[in-house]
Design a protein around this motif. Sequence first.
Motif, mmCIF file in Angstrom:
data_model
loop_
_atom_site.group_PDB
_atom_site.id
_atom_site.type_symbol
_atom_site.label_atom_id
_atom_site.label_comp_id
_atom_site.label_asym_id
_atom_site.label_seq_id
_atom_site.Cartn_x
_atom_site.Cartn_y
_atom_site.Cartn_z
ATOM 1 N N ALA B 145 6.145 0.620 -2.346
ATOM 2 C CA ALA B 145 6.490 0.517 -3.772
ATOM 3 C C ALA B 145 7.900 -0.031 -3.978
ATOM 4 O O ALA B 145 8.201 -0.617 -5.018
ATOM 5 C CB ALA B 145 6.354 1.883 -4.431
ATOM 6 N N LYS B 146 8.768 0.141 -2.966
ATOM 7 C CA LYS B 146 10.156 -0.321 -3.082
ATOM 8 C C LYS B 146 10.272 -1.833 -2.950
ATOM 9 O O LYS B 146 11.298 -2.426 -3.261
ATOM 10 C CB LYS B 146 11.021 0.324 -1.988
ATOM 11 N N SER B 147 9.221 -2.484 -2.429
ATOM 12 C CA SER B 147 9.302 -3.916 -2.129
ATOM 13 C C SER B 147 8.955 -4.764 -3.349
ATOM 14 O O SER B 147 7.986 -4.483 -4.048
ATOM 15 C CB SER B 147 8.345 -4.230 -0.989
ATOM 16 N N THR B 148 9.731 -5.833 -3.567
ATOM 17 C CA THR B 148 9.400 -6.744 -4.667
ATOM 18 C C THR B 148 8.465 -7.855 -4.194
ATOM 19 O O THR B 148 7.702 -8.420 -4.967
ATOM 20 C CB THR B 148 10.666 -7.387 -5.260
ATOM 21 N N SER B 149 8.512 -8.161 -2.884
ATOM 22 C CA SER B 149 7.706 -9.268 -2.366
ATOM 23 C C SER B 149 6.278 -8.828 -2.002
ATOM 24 O O SER B 149 5.386 -9.659 -1.864
ATOM 25 C CB SER B 149 8.355 -9.844 -1.116
ATOM 26 N N GLY B 150 6.108 -7.536 -1.832
ATOM 27 C CA GLY B 150 4.804 -7.063 -1.377
ATOM 28 C C GLY B 150 4.748 -6.885 0.129
ATOM 29 O O GLY B 150 3.853 -6.217 0.643
ATOM 30 N N ASP B 155 11.197 -8.932 2.871
ATOM 31 C CA ASP B 155 10.498 -9.989 2.114
ATOM 32 C C ASP B 155 9.823 -11.038 3.000
ATOM 33 O O ASP B 155 9.739 -12.216 2.631
ATOM 34 C CB ASP B 155 11.472 -10.685 1.140
ATOM 35 N N HIS B 189 -0.260 0.807 -3.899
ATOM 36 C CA HIS B 189 0.547 -0.147 -3.118
ATOM 37 C C HIS B 189 -0.072 -0.408 -1.757
ATOM 38 O O HIS B 189 0.005 -1.522 -1.231
ATOM 39 C CB HIS B 189 1.986 0.353 -2.993
ATOM 40 N N HIS B 193 -1.237 -4.045 -0.587
ATOM 41 C CA HIS B 193 -0.713 -4.534 0.686
ATOM 42 C C HIS B 193 -1.841 -5.021 1.580
ATOM 43 O O HIS B 193 -1.757 -6.089 2.184
ATOM 44 C CB HIS B 193 0.091 -3.433 1.389
ATOM 45 N N LYS B 196 -2.980 -8.321 0.368
ATOM 46 C CA LYS B 196 -1.973 -9.357 0.621
ATOM 47 C C LYS B 196 -2.014 -9.827 2.070
ATOM 48 O O LYS B 196 -2.002 -11.022 2.337
ATOM 49 C CB LYS B 196 -0.578 -8.810 0.283
#
Lengths: 219, 226
Positions: B145-150, B155, B189, B193, B196
């Motif tokens: 959840a802390k990641s902006t890039s996924g 990143d 998330h 993930h 992704k």
Amino acid sequence: MPQLKLIYFPIPVRAEPARLALAVGGIQFEDSTVQFQDWGEMKARVDPLQLPLLEVDGKTVSQSMAIARYACRLAKLGGKPLYPEDPYQALLVDELVDKVGDFMAPIGATFMLEQKEKEAKRAEIVAKGGAVEKWVANIDSVLAESKSGFAVGDSLTMADLVVFLCVNGLRSGTMDGIPKDCLDHLAHIEKHRVTIANIPQVQNYYKDKEGPLYAPFKA
Amino acid sequence: MQQLKVTYFAFPGRAEPIRLALGVGGIDFEDCVLGPEAWEEMKPKVSPLQLPLLNVDGKTVSQSIAINRYVCKLAKVDGNPLYPQDPFEALLVDELVDKVSDGLDPLVPTWDIEDAKEREAKRAELMVKGGPIEKWAAHIDGELAKSTSGFALLDQLTMADLYIFTYVCFFRSGKLDGIPQDSFDHLSHLCLHREKIADIPQVKVYYNDKTFPAYACFKSSQASLH
């Protein structure tokens, strides 16, 4: 060099490879100890944190072996980092480090047992051919083959520190059921222990450490 | 490049991040898959070694995470090695990988429970909200959840993503009695993930031809690449 603060109890065990690496490498760090009576209060606030923790320029990281590996990357002895830059040499170090972690796990499990059962289980796993003894004997034979006297390659690595810690834990006499002389029959293990203990930076690190847990680490 | 051989069972367990790293990194390796008879034959010779094994130019090495770290140093995706060279970045990857790898530990003793009902009951306890495996998954979900890039860290695709992906898919495979396929559906998330990583072209290609049933949930939900 980043600002480092290592947080753990005032015992060797899970923080020692990192502390030793930083000491050997002459790297400044704050060795912050948490007394056992204060841990309960801290744990309520910071679940699921487990000690040791390393603060690197204010950022907190967990996992003892990850922390130790990082410390070993920063620390050099004789110009060589304690964690090899060559991927294959690093693989051999990581393999040995993880092996020690695996075979020492049953000892950790014995702390939960009731006294008689605890002592019996421990005696079984350190007896010749037992779950722990056979692995330490295996490392003894690896050391026998080593031209340098170090566990991997020709210089001090994280693998040596982890073996040193494991051996001294077993020799400390602080675990009921595990006799101080349980590894005396392994000549190369003893030779390795003496070699590491006599490295000036290691000797210096343990100089002022008191108590039965630290006694076996002294040269 | 070294001659590499990975030895493990057919199912996507502890060797899966290793195989996947080599696959996405485009590194040739011999995938030595052990069927039941081959394992029975091997057991006395390699005891007390545990699988997976990596053979590097004839020398055999064990310990799945050690092997993984090594192959992730060799494997690059879009020019970036899957294991960072910067010590602090490597520390972050190592921390998360160790946390993810611990997730299998509560499951291991359940393999030895002979009675199917008892084994399923024990596993259900692990998976219940607040149980050790659910808690582990929820923690990983929180980290993602802390990641902006996924991606889990930095990143970009790293060893940590491969671990999360393969371990989560292993639990979701439907091949573990007592562990339903939708066990982690409440962890958004983790689900994002999985999608992704499965959609990364090199990952899609790697799983495209895998027919072993447990691999179904590793495949992208989008149309396969041909």
